[in-house]
Design an enzyme around this catalytic site. Structure first.
Site, short mmCIF file in Angstrom:
data_model
loop_
_atom_site.label_atom_id
_atom_site.label_comp_id
_atom_site.label_asym_id
_atom_site.label_seq_id
_atom_site.Cartn_x
_atom_site.Cartn_y
_atom_site.Cartn_z
N SER A 120 19.35 -34.75 -30.35
CA SER A 120 20.63 -35.37 -30.66
C SER A 120 21.36 -35.78 -29.37
O SER A 120 20.94 -36.72 -28.71
CB SER A 120 21.47 -34.44 -31.53
OG SER A 120 22.55 -35.13 -32.14
N HIS A 161 19.78 -38.84 -36.23
CA HIS A 161 20.26 -38.46 -37.57
C HIS A 161 20.49 -39.67 -38.48
O HIS A 161 21.37 -39.64 -39.35
CB HIS A 161 21.58 -37.66 -37.47
CG HIS A 161 21.57 -36.55 -36.50
ND1 HIS A 161 20.80 -35.42 -36.66
CD2 HIS A 161 22.25 -36.38 -35.32
CE1 HIS A 161 21.01 -34.60 -35.64
NE2 HIS A 161 21.88 -35.16 -34.83
#
Length: 204
Positions: A120, A161
């Site tokens: 991330s 994501h």
């Protein structure tokens, strides 16, 4: 030889990461940098990530760069064979790396054989510039950050994501705002981007 693997959710893509590590190193020690989570309320995934590594027999050393001196941080990175940078707030992460003068040093180490695993925020920071991440991450938490240049390990920008809760709206908005301005690569929680020198592959 530059070997990098960029993920959205480490524990959901651990099988891909394990294959990457099995191919590229015999080391079982990971320098685990959770710094990006310092300004996040939700941190449960950090424990899931660490357990995922440990379940595969890796020895994990937690090392928050915001706590230690520049000298100590560089010593740790100089000794490491594998470094993992977790998710969290990308702007705070960049601020803390810059405060310890680690961005250029980390890039140099990676280009000289340090295996890099990003998750991330730790993946977003590999881009040339991280300003596009402000759609999802609050950049005001990084009160001392004076620029948005990333590690520049890749020449594209990752949107992690993608289509995953709770980031569906934010990731879609990021694509809408930047699709004509930046070279965006979209990955969900079970995918990863494997970078070998200047070549990349999205793996599933």
């Amino acid at each position: 030889m530059k070997n990098v693997i960029l993920t959205s959710s480490l524990y959901e893509s651990i099988e891909l990461v394990k294959k990457f590590l099995d191919k590229n190193t015999e080391s079982k020690k990971i320098l685990f940098i959770p710094t990006a989570t310092n300004v996040d309320e939700y941190k449960k995934y950090i424990h899931l990530t660490q357990k995922a590594f440990e379940d595969f027999g890796y020895e994990v050393e937690n090392f928050d760069v915001s706590i230690f001196s520049e000298k100590t941080a560089k010593e740790k990175l100089s000794e490491a064979k594998i470094v993992f940078i977790s998710g969290g707030n990308t702007f705070y992460l960049l601020q803390e790396l810059k405060r310890k003068n680690l961005t250029s040093y980390l890039k140099e180490r990676i280009e000289n054989g340090l295996l890099y695993i990003g998750e991330s925020a730790g993946s977003v920071i590999a881009a040339p510039d991280i300003e596009y991440a402000s759609v999802i991450d609050d950049k005001t938490v990084a009160t001392e950050l004076d620029g948005y240049a990333g590690l520049n390990l890749v020449d594209f920008c990752i949107v992690p994501h993608f289509e995953e809760e709770p980031f569906v709206e934010g990731s879609r908005k990021t694509v809408e705002l930047y699709k004509d301005k930046l070279d965006l690569k979209l990955i969900n929680n079970k995918e990863a981007i494997l970078v070998e020198n200047n070549n990349f592959t999205i793996i599933k």
